[in-house]
Scaffold this active site. Structure first.
Site, PDB file in Angstrom:
ATOM      1  CB  THR A 285     -59.043  51.690 -41.276  1.00 28.02           C
ATOM      2  OG1 THR A 285     -59.676  52.891 -40.842  1.00 28.02           O
ATOM      3  CG2 THR A 285     -57.658  52.003 -41.795  1.00 28.02           C
ATOM      4  CG  PHE A 413     -57.815  51.666 -32.878  1.00 29.79           C
ATOM      5  CD1 PHE A 413     -58.522  52.173 -33.960  1.00 29.79           C
ATOM      6  CD2 PHE A 413     -58.297  50.530 -32.246  1.00 29.79           C
ATOM      7  CE1 PHE A 413     -59.702  51.564 -34.391  1.00 29.79           C
ATOM      8  CE2 PHE A 413     -59.471  49.917 -32.670  1.00 29.79           C
ATOM      9  CZ  PHE A 413     -60.181  50.436 -33.747  1.00 29.79           C
ATOM     10  CB  CYS A 420     -57.222  55.635 -34.109  1.00 28.86           C
ATOM     11  SG  CYS A 420     -58.670  55.862 -35.148  1.00 28.86           S
TER      12      CYS A 420
HETATM   13 MN1  MNH Z   1     -57.887  55.892 -37.431  1.00 27.15          MN
HETATM   14  C1  MNH Z   1     -54.959  57.510 -36.661  1.00 27.15           C
HETATM   15  C2  MNH Z   1     -56.275  52.888 -37.194  1.00 27.15           C
HETATM   16  C3  MNH Z   1     -60.871  54.297 -37.887  1.00 27.15           C
HETATM   17  C4  MNH Z   1     -59.429  58.908 -37.958  1.00 27.15           C
HETATM   18  N1  MNH Z   1     -55.980  55.313 -37.026  1.00 27.15           N
HETATM   19  C5  MNH Z   1     -54.919  56.133 -36.689  1.00 27.15           C
HETATM   20  C6  MNH Z   1     -53.764  55.326 -36.383  1.00 27.15           C
HETATM   21  C7  MNH Z   1     -54.140  54.021 -36.559  1.00 27.15           C
HETATM   22  C8  MNH Z   1     -55.525  54.018 -36.939  1.00 27.15           C
HETATM   23  C9  MNH Z   1     -53.243  52.795 -36.387  1.00 27.15           C
HETATM   24  C10 MNH Z   1     -52.389  55.832 -35.961  1.00 27.15           C
HETATM   25  C11 MNH Z   1     -51.489  56.002 -37.157  1.00 27.15           C
HETATM   26  C12 MNH Z   1     -50.076  56.447 -36.813  1.00 27.15           C
HETATM   27  O1  MNH Z   1     -49.632  56.361 -35.673  1.00 27.15           O
HETATM   28  O2  MNH Z   1     -49.402  56.895 -37.736  1.00 27.15           O
HETATM   29  N2  MNH Z   1     -58.446  53.946 -37.576  1.00 27.15           N
HETATM   30  C13 MNH Z   1     -57.636  52.866 -37.447  1.00 27.15           C
HETATM   31  C14 MNH Z   1     -58.427  51.661 -37.610  1.00 27.15           C
HETATM   32  C15 MNH Z   1     -59.733  52.060 -37.787  1.00 27.15           C
HETATM   33  C16 MNH Z   1     -59.739  53.518 -37.764  1.00 27.15           C
HETATM   34  C17 MNH Z   1     -57.878  50.242 -37.565  1.00 27.15           C
HETATM   35  C18 MNH Z   1     -60.977  51.267 -37.988  1.00 27.15           C
HETATM   36  C19 MNH Z   1     -61.140  50.016 -37.649  1.00 27.15           C
HETATM   37  N3  MNH Z   1     -59.814  56.495 -37.868  1.00 27.15           N
HETATM   38  C20 MNH Z   1     -60.900  55.681 -37.929  1.00 27.15           C
HETATM   39  C21 MNH Z   1     -62.090  56.490 -38.050  1.00 27.15           C
HETATM   40  C22 MNH Z   1     -61.691  57.802 -38.082  1.00 27.15           C
HETATM   41  C23 MNH Z   1     -60.242  57.798 -37.964  1.00 27.15           C
HETATM   42  C24 MNH Z   1     -63.502  55.944 -38.134  1.00 27.15           C
HETATM   43  C25 MNH Z   1     -62.494  59.052 -38.179  1.00 27.15           C
HETATM   44  C26 MNH Z   1     -63.789  59.135 -38.019  1.00 27.15           C
HETATM   45  N4  MNH Z   1     -57.287  57.849 -37.375  1.00 27.15           N
HETATM   46  C27 MNH Z   1     -58.090  58.933 -37.656  1.00 27.15           C
HETATM   47  C28 MNH Z   1     -57.297  60.145 -37.530  1.00 27.15           C
HETATM   48  C29 MNH Z   1     -56.004  59.746 -37.145  1.00 27.15           C
HETATM   49  C30 MNH Z   1     -56.041  58.287 -37.047  1.00 27.15           C
HETATM   50  C31 MNH Z   1     -57.799  61.549 -37.777  1.00 27.15           C
HETATM   51  C32 MNH Z   1     -54.809  60.643 -36.847  1.00 27.15           C
HETATM   52  C33 MNH Z   1     -54.889  61.056 -35.392  1.00 27.15           C
HETATM   53  C34 MNH Z   1     -53.772  61.974 -34.962  1.00 27.15           C
HETATM   54  O3  MNH Z   1     -52.615  61.741 -35.332  1.00 27.15           O
HETATM   55  O4  MNH Z   1     -54.060  62.929 -34.252  1.00 27.15           O
END
Ligand code: MNH
Length: 499
Positions: A285, A413, A420
């Site tokens: 992402t 996010f 996130c």
């Molecule tokens: Mn990320 C959950 C978007 C970067 C690790 N992330 C989510 C969700 C979104 C999201 C939307 C919630 C999904 C849901 O409700 O089902 N994340 C992004 C975006 C970027 C991003 C748009 C970058 C730009 N994410 C990252 C990075 C990491 C990461 C960098 C790790 C280093 N994300 C996660 C994890 C989750 C998550 C782990 C799940 C968290 C949880 O449910 O506890």
């Protein structure tokens, strides 16, 4: 406009009929006319434009309620009434993510345990530790772009942003190096991941069933899962063979720490799931976000000039930006926010009712019933974003304008306790890299390029190329011909002759 029908064919929930659905509904298969199996998000976005803040979309027997109105999204953000739902597309990812943070149900023990054990990996102090590693990875990227600059060739933006973000999460989180910049093609890890994401997304329209083809797909899926598991083995083996007692990264948190209150540890199986989860969620992402931001910068020379002027002023012409200097690029952050508004690269999240309730006074939901918030549509709700939501304008994120908007209208996010965990990580990395690129290069896009977006649960621009051109070193600090400028040109040459 679809005419609301008065009776529900399913019976029992006539109220469902009060929310509109696409006009040309076909018996059995549902709302699939004119729909491309590869682009469910972009198709739903078009439907939302026509059908409004809440509509239903039927694909085979499954009726999906799609929300894009800001009022409704704010209601769905109420954690006392709604919670994350692991829907089919996310559930499909459990083949590789198991009960890792992203794919876990909130009630599974490993969600809270994993969240609490990994939280120290995302504090401000942790970001400061990752910062030099992020810089080192960005220098690998600029070495490659220096070669493009020397040769006058164009870079494939999404491919290079993926190299960068994969190396960043792997090196910061796990002390592991994929060597993505040392190969010309895509790393097999990325290829296997993209196929897994596509399979999880699944066909949104029925395809003729070809048993040989589905067997082939099944074998491919099993082979990918086995390969991804082997990568995880390798990550763990490297750490156990060469223990790093000083390591304070995600891997050491998983392997060596206990829950601060209960003293519990993650199971070995869960650790494997978490590693893969972070390697995937931690780069795909962010790569898309960087690619979209570069696309919009190239399309808007005035924005690019303003962002570059900010970098020149805050960072100066040379030297490594410090952790704190990255946070000072306020305009560039707005560019990133505005890109994530138009194309949030994880384009939705799903919310299930905790108890029987009525959403927005129009849509009754039984406990467990769910709706998807389609963030690209939420981020275009004209009630919030004005009459021209398609217009790219970073100043929408000026602090006073953010304060003037209601809560829960900008959700790239996600929301609530399942939002996130990597948000600050992604924003720091992306701002740092955009700053370095703007400071070092003029970026020339192809004026004929029309944005094309690949969907595989995430969104990613495809076919977007930029030709980097080294900027004249900024005037007072390094006049043309100074040792500084000659040194910089000299480092570009060997790489340039190779490419
Ligand atoms: Mn990320 C959950 C978007 C970067 C690790 N992330 C989510 C969700 C979104 C999201 C939307 C919630 C999904 C849901 O409700 O089902 N994340 C992004 C975006 C970027 C991003 C748009 C970058 C730009 N994410 C990252 C990075 C990491 C990461 C960098 C790790 C280093 N994300 C996660 C994890 C989750 C998550 C782990 C799940 C968290 C949880 O449910 O506890």
């Amino acid at each position: 406009m679809a005419k609301p029908s008065l009776r529900s064919r399913r019976g029992g929930w006539p109220e469902l009929s009060r929310i509109p659905h696409p006009r040309r509904r076909v018996p059995v298969v549902g709302d699939v006319l004119g729909i491309d199996p590869g682009t469910p998000v972009q198709d739903s976005l078009r439907m939302a434009r026509e059908l409004g803040p809440i509509f239903r979309r039927k694909v085979f027997g499954l009726e999906i309620v799609v929300v894009s109105g800001a009022d409704l999204a704010a209601e769905l953000a109420d954690e006392s009434r709604f919670t994350k739902r692991v829907v089919l597309a996310v559930h499909n990812l459990r083949e590789i993510g198991g009960d890792g943070l992203f794919t876990a149900h909130s009630h599974e023990p490993h969600w809270q345990l994993g969240h609490d054990i990994l939280a120290p990996g995302f504090t401000r102090e942790a970001m400061e530790r990752y910062h030099p590693v992020m810089l080192a990875m960005a220098h690998r990227l600029t070495a490659g772009w220096d070669a493009h600059a020397a040769a006058g060739t164009a870079a494939d933006v999404s491919a290079d942003m993926t190299r960068l973000t994969l190396e960043t999460i792997a090196n910061t989180g796990f002390g592991y190096d994929f060597g993505s910049f040392d190969r010309t093609g895509q790393h097999p890890f990325v290829a296997a991941m993209v196929r897994a994401l596509r399979r999880a997304q699944g066909p949104t329209v029925p395809r003729p069933i070809d048993p040989e083809k589905s067997r082939r797909l099944g074998r491919r899926g099993a082979a990918d899962a086995a390969y991804l598991a082997a990568v995880v083995d390798e990550v763990v083996r490297e750490r156990t063979e060469r223990p790093d007692p000083g390591a304070q990264d995600l891997l050491s948190l998983m392997l060596h720490t206990r829950h601060p209150r209960t003293g519990e540890r993650l199971s070995p199986e869960n650790i494997r799931h978490q590693i893969l989860t972070f390697l995937v969620a931690g780069h795909e992402t962010t790569s898309g976000a960087l690619s979209f931001a570069l696309y919009y910068l190239a399309r808007h020379p005035g924005v690019m000039a303003r962002a570059r002027a900010e970098v020149d002023e805050v960072w100066g012409p040379a030297g490594e930006p410090s952790y704190r200097q990255v946070g000072k690029l306020r305009y560039l952050r707005r560019v990133l926010d505005e890109s994530l508004r138009l194309w949030p690269t994880a384009p939705g999240y799903t919310r299930a009712a905790r108890t029987d309730t009525v959403l927005g006074g129009v849509h009754p939901m039984r406990a467990g019933a769910w709706a998807i918030v389609l963030t690209p549509a939420l981020h275009r709700d004209p009630a919030v974003w004005g009459p021209d939501p398609e217009r790219f304008d970073p100043d929408r994120f000026l602090p006073e304008r953010v304060r003037a908007r209601p809560a829960h209208v900008f959700k790239p996010f996600g929301t609530g306790e399942r939002a996130c965990i990597g948000r600050q990580f992604a924003l720091h990395e992306a701002t740092l890299v955009l700053g370095l690129l703007l400071r070092r290069y003029e970026l020339r896009g192809d004026p004929g390029y029309r944005l094309e977006i690949a969907e595989r649960l995430t969104l990613m621009p495809t076919g977007f190329r930029l030709t980097p051109v080294r900027r004249r070193p900024a005037a007072p600090a390094a006049p043309p011909g100074s040792a500084d400028a000659a040194g910089a040109a000299g480092t570009a040459e060997p790489a340039g002759s190779a490419g």
